[in-house]
Scaffold this motif. Sequence first.
Motif, PDB file in Angstrom:
ATOM      1  N   PRO A  80       9.413  -9.203  -3.875  1.00 17.65           N
ATOM      2  CA  PRO A  80      10.400  -7.539  -2.670  1.00 17.65           C
ATOM      3  C   PRO A  80       8.771  -6.984  -2.221  1.00 17.65           C
ATOM      4  O   PRO A  80       7.653  -7.736  -2.157  1.00 17.65           O
ATOM      5  N   GLN A  81       9.920  -5.907  -1.765  1.00 13.52           N
ATOM      6  CA  GLN A  81       8.358  -5.619  -0.711  1.00 13.52           C
ATOM      7  C   GLN A  81       8.258  -4.556  -0.889  1.00 13.52           C
ATOM      8  O   GLN A  81       6.342  -4.918  -0.308  1.00 13.52           O
ATOM      9  N   TYR A  82       7.475  -4.295  -2.089  1.00 16.61           N
ATOM     10  CA  TYR A  82       6.459  -4.019  -3.205  1.00 16.61           C
ATOM     11  C   TYR A  82       5.005  -4.198  -2.659  1.00 16.61           C
ATOM     12  O   TYR A  82       4.278  -3.878  -2.701  1.00 16.61           O
ATOM     13  N   HIS A  83       6.161  -6.260  -2.590  1.00 14.36           N
ATOM     14  CA  HIS A  83       3.907  -7.134  -2.764  1.00 14.36           C
ATOM     15  C   HIS A  83       3.432  -7.374  -0.859  1.00 14.36           C
ATOM     16  O   HIS A  83       2.316  -6.969  -0.822  1.00 14.36           O
ATOM     17  N   VAL A  84       4.698  -7.126  -0.164  1.00 13.01           N
ATOM     18  CA  VAL A  84       4.069  -7.266   1.322  1.00 13.01           C
ATOM     19  C   VAL A  84       3.654  -5.192   1.109  1.00 13.01           C
ATOM     20  O   VAL A  84       2.563  -5.423   1.579  1.00 13.01           O
ATOM     21  N   GLU A  85       3.965  -5.032   0.991  1.00 15.21           N
ATOM     22  CA  GLU A  85       3.205  -2.786   0.954  1.00 15.21           C
ATOM     23  C   GLU A  85       1.950  -2.980   0.210  1.00 15.21           C
ATOM     24  O   GLU A  85       0.679  -2.791   0.604  1.00 15.21           O
ATOM     25  N   ASN A  86       1.669  -3.823  -1.034  1.00 16.62           N
ATOM     26  CA  ASN A  86       0.563  -3.556  -1.902  1.00 16.62           C
ATOM     27  C   ASN A  86      -0.668  -4.623  -0.930  1.00 16.62           C
ATOM     28  O   ASN A  86      -1.738  -4.235  -1.077  1.00 16.62           O
ATOM     29  N   LEU A  87      -0.280  -5.318  -0.486  1.00 13.62           N
ATOM     30  CA  LEU A  87      -0.946  -6.390   0.155  1.00 13.62           C
ATOM     31  C   LEU A  87      -1.177  -5.677   1.775  1.00 13.62           C
ATOM     32  O   LEU A  87      -2.930  -5.547   2.010  1.00 13.62           O
ATOM     33  N   LEU A  88      -0.509  -4.859   2.610  1.00 10.82           N
ATOM     34  CA  LEU A  88      -0.775  -3.969   3.031  1.00 10.82           C
ATOM     35  C   LEU A  88      -2.071  -3.257   3.325  1.00 10.82           C
ATOM     36  O   LEU A  88      -2.664  -2.647   3.721  1.00 10.82           O
ATOM     37  N   LEU A  89      -1.482  -2.097   2.298  1.00 10.13           N
ATOM     38  CA  LEU A  89      -2.271  -1.243   1.471  1.00 10.13           C
ATOM     39  C   LEU A  89      -3.147  -1.555   1.665  1.00 10.13           C
ATOM     40  O   LEU A  89      -4.685  -1.061   1.874  1.00 10.13           O
ATOM     41  N   GLU A  90      -3.747  -2.233   0.793  1.00  7.96           N
ATOM     42  CA  GLU A  90      -5.662  -3.122   0.676  1.00  7.96           C
ATOM     43  C   GLU A  90      -6.183  -3.513   1.435  1.00  7.96           C
ATOM     44  O   GLU A  90      -7.115  -2.758   1.499  1.00  7.96           O
TER      45      GLU A  90
END
Length: 498
Positions: A97-107
């Motif tokens: 899911p896209q939210y896994h990508v977002e979480n890594l990039l946000l961190e």
Amino acid sequence: MSEVIVVGAGPTGLLLAGDLAEAGVAVTVLERRDGSVSNLSRAFGVHARTLEQLEARGLAGRLVGTGAQVQRLRLFGKVEVRLDGLPSRFPYLLVTPQYHVENLLLERARAAGVTFVHGAEVTGLEQDGDGVTVVTSAGRYRAAYLVGADGYRSAVRQAVGQPFPGKSVLKSIMLADVRVTEPPAETLAVNGVGDAFAFVAPFGDGYYRVFVWDRRNIVADDEPLGLDEVRAVTRRALGTDFGMYEARWLSRFHSDERQVPSYRVGRVFLAGDAAHVHSPAGGQGMNTGLQDAANLSWKLAAVLRGAPVDLLDTYQAERHPVGRTVLRTSGALIRLAMIKPAVGRLLRGLVARTALSVPAVRRRFLGRLTGTGFEYPAARGEHPLVGRRIDVPVRDGRFVLLGAADLTGFQDRVVAHAGRDAAGPSLVLVRPDGYVGWAGDDPAELRKALARLAGPAPVAAGEPVAAGGAVAAGGAGAGAGAAGEPVAARGAAVRTVG
């Protein structure tokens, strides 16, 4: 004052902001939402080229651990496309899911020092010869450059007066997050039968994301949606509803094909869905946006270091044609999936199987689908390698030099590797986004290219910088192939592709 303002904290904006901050650029991200990452995002596939970009940022390994690797795709029910032969370190589609990508990039962005302002809805902007001032519900902000990565309804795009020509492709697409009693046999379940289309993929937390479309019932996006309707359309498209139950989310939306004429308006840039939107076929929307960001970030950092400002023009020249191609490819896939007459569907499968059995056609299709086959235009007189993707590990936003040369003054921006393909040029400069920026044999021309692409050296040339371990590079004489096909390299695992 920030040097760059990024509007939008989705995947595109987060990757761009993280890149700039790691390059020492002061970045502020303005986001109209709160600071949470939603699990309602629609993207589910991360293609090989995107994984290469994430690997350059030290994130691919962690992301791969969140999803499932798919090496075979089925088009139109029976046409199989294999990904395990891709010229990439990631010969598969990662379903996550896209939210896994977002979480890594946000961190990553937070760790790099990006400033976030939430609840900041853009209401207008002004630009002059020195910078951009953006007016938001949270106040006024100013920077040298601004990037609108604020999605389909981009306020930045509207503020700079860019049209968004195109049309709706699919109306009343149904979206549901459900549990199932009979999980699909394959990671991705997808098929179209003319008047119905369905896509089912795992979230990884026990729920499945379902997209379905019903030609027989096109209604407004705000029309109520029940699980029974989703089940019925899924059964028509896939032959089963997998025992769906317990829907935690049900919604309708529509899919458009649109692209702005200009990705740059003065000091303002558009990226991701703010610049282009496509049909969901092929799962290329988020991937294309992330690659927009990877293309633009190093150029902004270089210009802020003193590189010629016309370097920023290459963002439009390189990424607009890619967006247009993705729009056409995804559009063709969804239109083929929507063919209604039975004889048309039969011919569709026959033609697709025949075409994909031709190696050159298959390479071209996979190159466009996965992002591994795109090339960028080279200026007149440049070496044929320029603009081609090269499979060499780039890291930390730095260039990679294949070959040995004096890099005094550029050591903070270039990693040098001894070794090259004897049939090619003695020096190959790889950009931070993994494309060849310059190639040749003249060290003086290399330094000019570095000043143009990375910004001028702060000191004069001195002693040669020792090069690192041996790495081979494919050259023009090494057998340039079709899009997506590696150029043979001798000695080590560095491949030029495109």
